[in-house]
Design a protein around this motif. Sequence first.
Motif, PDB file in Angstrom:
ATOM      1  N   ILE A  34       0.817  -1.116  -0.071  1.00  0.00           N
ATOM      2  CA  ILE A  34      -0.057   0.067  -0.041  1.00  0.00           C
ATOM      3  C   ILE A  34       0.869   1.318  -0.046  1.00  0.00           C
ATOM      4  CG2 ILE A  34      -1.712   1.696   1.567  1.00  0.00           C
ATOM      5  CD1 ILE A  34      -3.069  -1.199   2.202  1.00  0.00           C
ATOM      6  N   ILE A  35       1.946   1.076   0.869  1.00  0.00           N
ATOM      7  CA  ILE A  35       2.887   2.457   0.968  1.00  0.00           C
ATOM      8  C   ILE A  35       3.389   2.640  -0.380  1.00  0.00           C
ATOM      9  CG2 ILE A  35       5.000   3.280   1.903  1.00  0.00           C
ATOM     10  CD1 ILE A  35       4.060   1.839   4.523  1.00  0.00           C
ATOM     11  N   ILE A  36       3.983   1.507  -1.110  1.00  0.00           N
ATOM     12  CA  ILE A  36       4.600   1.581  -2.411  1.00  0.00           C
ATOM     13  C   ILE A  36       3.703   2.149  -3.169  1.00  0.00           C
ATOM     14  CG2 ILE A  36       5.767   0.454  -4.179  1.00  0.00           C
ATOM     15  CD1 ILE A  36       6.977  -1.540  -1.762  1.00  0.00           C
ATOM     16  N   ALA A  37       2.225   1.378  -3.461  1.00  0.00           N
ATOM     17  CA  ALA A  37       1.288   2.035  -4.460  1.00  0.00           C
ATOM     18  C   ALA A  37       1.019   3.531  -3.986  1.00  0.00           C
ATOM     19  CB  ALA A  37       0.286   1.170  -4.069  1.00  0.00           C
ATOM     20  N   PHE A  38       0.976   3.976  -2.809  1.00  0.00           N
ATOM     21  CA  PHE A  38       0.832   5.107  -2.510  1.00  0.00           C
ATOM     22  C   PHE A  38       1.965   6.070  -3.182  1.00  0.00           C
ATOM     23  CE2 PHE A  38       1.109   9.042   0.044  1.00  0.00           C
ATOM     24  CZ  PHE A  38      -0.252   9.516   0.052  1.00  0.00           C
ATOM     25  N   ILE A  39       3.033   5.686  -2.631  1.00  0.00           N
ATOM     26  CA  ILE A  39       4.062   6.550  -3.351  1.00  0.00           C
ATOM     27  C   ILE A  39       4.181   6.550  -4.866  1.00  0.00           C
ATOM     28  CG2 ILE A  39       6.607   6.466  -3.560  1.00  0.00           C
ATOM     29  CD1 ILE A  39       6.945   5.248  -0.729  1.00  0.00           C
ATOM     30  N   VAL A  40       3.864   5.564  -5.414  1.00  0.00           N
ATOM     31  CA  VAL A  40       3.748   5.315  -7.187  1.00  0.00           C
ATOM     32  C   VAL A  40       2.849   6.368  -7.515  1.00  0.00           C
ATOM     33  CG1 VAL A  40       3.377   3.847  -8.868  1.00  0.00           C
ATOM     34  CG2 VAL A  40       4.855   3.008  -7.202  1.00  0.00           C
ATOM     35  N   LEU A  41       1.665   6.200  -6.702  1.00  0.00           N
ATOM     36  CA  LEU A  41       0.328   7.173  -7.358  1.00  0.00           C
ATOM     37  C   LEU A  41       0.897   8.128  -7.072  1.00  0.00           C
ATOM     38  CD1 LEU A  41      -2.609   4.915  -5.964  1.00  0.00           C
ATOM     39  CD2 LEU A  41      -1.775   5.257  -8.304  1.00  0.00           C
ATOM     40  N   ALA A  42       1.320   8.573  -5.751  1.00  0.00           N
ATOM     41  CA  ALA A  42       1.787   9.934  -5.595  1.00  0.00           C
ATOM     42  C   ALA A  42       2.772  10.603  -6.503  1.00  0.00           C
ATOM     43  CB  ALA A  42       2.542  10.200  -4.207  1.00  0.00           C
ATOM     44  N   LEU A  43       3.728   9.676  -6.921  1.00  0.00           N
ATOM     45  CA  LEU A  43       4.748  10.260  -7.977  1.00  0.00           C
ATOM     46  C   LEU A  43       3.908  10.372  -9.414  1.00  0.00           C
ATOM     47  CD1 LEU A  43       7.692   7.871  -7.033  1.00  0.00           C
ATOM     48  CD2 LEU A  43       7.561  10.329  -7.060  1.00  0.00           C
ATOM     49  N   VAL A  44       3.162   9.480  -9.800  1.00  0.00           N
ATOM     50  CA  VAL A  44       2.269   9.567 -10.802  1.00  0.00           C
ATOM     51  C   VAL A  44       1.464  10.886 -10.940  1.00  0.00           C
ATOM     52  CG1 VAL A  44       0.397   8.436 -12.342  1.00  0.00           C
ATOM     53  CG2 VAL A  44       2.460   7.047 -11.373  1.00  0.00           C
TER      54      VAL A  44
END
Length: 748
Positions: A34-44
Amino acid sequence: MTEKKRTTEEKNGQSEGKQNRNIKRTIIKIIGFIIIAFIVLALVGILLFAYYAWKAPAFNEAKLQDPMPAKIYDKDGELVKTLDNGQRRAHVDLEDVPENMKNAVLATEDSRFYDHGALDYKRLFGAVLKNFTGGFGSQGASTLTQQVVKRSFLTDQKSIARKAQEAYLSYRLEQEYSKDEIFQIYLNKIYYSDGVYGVKAAAKYYFDKDLKDLNLAESAYLAGLPQVPNTYNVYDHPKQAESRKDTVLYLMEHHNKISKEEKEEAQKTSLQDNLVQRSAEDREVSDENKNPEYDSYINFVKSELMNNPEYKDKDLAEVLNSGIKIYTNMDKDVQSTLQERINNGGYYKNQDQQVGSSIVDSENGSLVAISGGRDYKDIVDRNQATDAHPTGSSLKPFLAYGPAIENMNWATNHAIQDEESYQVDGVTFKNYDTESHGEVKLYDALRQSFNIPALKAWQSTKENAGNDAPKKFAEKVGLDYEADLGPSEVLGGSASEFSPTQLASAFAAIANGGEYNNAHSIKKVVKEDGETIEFDHSSNKAMKDSTAYMLAETLKGTFEPYGSAYGHKVDGVNMGAKTGTGTYGAQTYQQYNLPDDAAKDVWINGFTPKYSMSVWMGFSEVKQGGTNSFVGHEEQEYPQYLLEDVMNNIAPRDGKDFSKPDSVNGSEPDDLSVDGHKDDNTTDKDPKGQGSSSSSDDDDSSSSNSSSSSSNSSSTSNNSGTSNNATTTNRSGTTTQQNQQSQQAVAN
């Protein structure tokens, strides 16, 4: 048994511990994912936002200002046109907006405007939650800053891209402008239905009041109207308008801007009390042009405006919405007369026939009036008065006789031998009637527009004054040629294409004692801040006063018997003129089965001590049988009728004539000479210095029945636009060597 049971329990405990560890690892993995996904989504999201911001419209400060339409004034400083496209606008400074109006707007649209930044995150998060339940776009949280950005740079489309760009530009806006400046922009840019923009214009439109005179109910209504302007329009939906007013009053009380008593009293006040009663026609927002007679002039003004160094690289629309006042040389009465006669005069065969005309002040070159065509509409139509057209014989005063008088001091009775045919470098030229008129005076050769004498005058000037003498003479009156002049150009060949505006200015120099002024429409421009931009125009001594006077007196003979415009004189007005007629190429006559006396372009260039007026007429396309041609002498007179009609209306009957300078001797038009220079009167028969191989003809005729009353040459240029060197027989029976490089034919 006990030992066995204990062993089993230990095994179960170990199993449970293992399971718990597995669950914890799984949870940790899920949280990590979730954290990684959140970071990825945030970066995106950041990258996407950056991309949308990069694609956002440029931050153009000019677009932030409320459009203030340009105003056009005539020569007397009277307002003749506001370029508002039917919109109703008025500008107000924030300091002049009453507190009740400010409070009503803030309470309704953005109560925390002065407390938050570009975005109001408190409202934003609340809107996001509602959007999840109601669908994207169901709830907005736009601040005043965002609304200004949206109305200035973006569209109303609801999309993630647009919202991202709105956020980015709002941040930029708050970096560049103060809150008060942004508030002022909003109040002047907001839409109030019925084509009304800005709160000041709205107060005047709905209640015929200044902002300071509005009551609380009226202020509340105007503050609430822009949210859904057509739905809350008091003329169409009075109940909804009253309800919207009450809502705004409630919000004002809620935010402690007014008391409960003030709210209740204002809610009892009907909007109908002071509402301006308007019919459907009064309310109509139309782009329909209210003063179309000025459109041609405004088209010219725009061109001149954007050629000024002050505006050279700017956007026309922005300049015209910057609140400028343009003071022009337009005579609105002359402008209206010219356009009315062109719209309604009986000078036309069909709708394909076109016309362009310009009138300048003979003394200073100011553009008095201009018409780009029948029922001319700016932007939609080409301006035929500024477009170049084949000139026919219109240029003989500037390429043949003017240079001869200027450089060799020819007298108006200088004798020239006319001939039945005349060759220049193997190209044969004839007069329109294919006859020789014997020995003729310069006076008669010019006013009757004979071709052969004009060619001989041109050749003689080149031989005696230099090869470029005719070209230099023409350039001094604004008629520039890129290449060397050949004989066809003297008679209106392919390179002799100019606009009615250019010719009106050129002939004005003859009327003005030889002083040339290029046509100019703008006196000055006053910016919104009061700065004045002056507009200059070119002026130069184009010819000697003796040359100008002798040409003027000779061209007055155009209206006398045998002259090419005989019968179109204006009583009580001293006026000279030169006609011109353009014929087709031989192939075109054959292809479209045109009559021998069919012409494509017809001109007249008339001038008085007060005005110089040029008229061109032509067709948009060629049709079979001469349908789109000026067939016969009467149709070729159409421009002359127009000149006569307009000049009869506008020319002063003050008895003023062209001023005779001391440099000219003689009292009769056909016996004028330059003082101190006796013309030897040697007949010019076959001058040396023969020119171009391009054939060209001229075509001028008067209303007289005499054989010498008309003289045109035959054209040998086709309409194909390609080179076609071939020996052909043209419509006058003249055998010529063709060098056809133009779609336009030459003529008188």
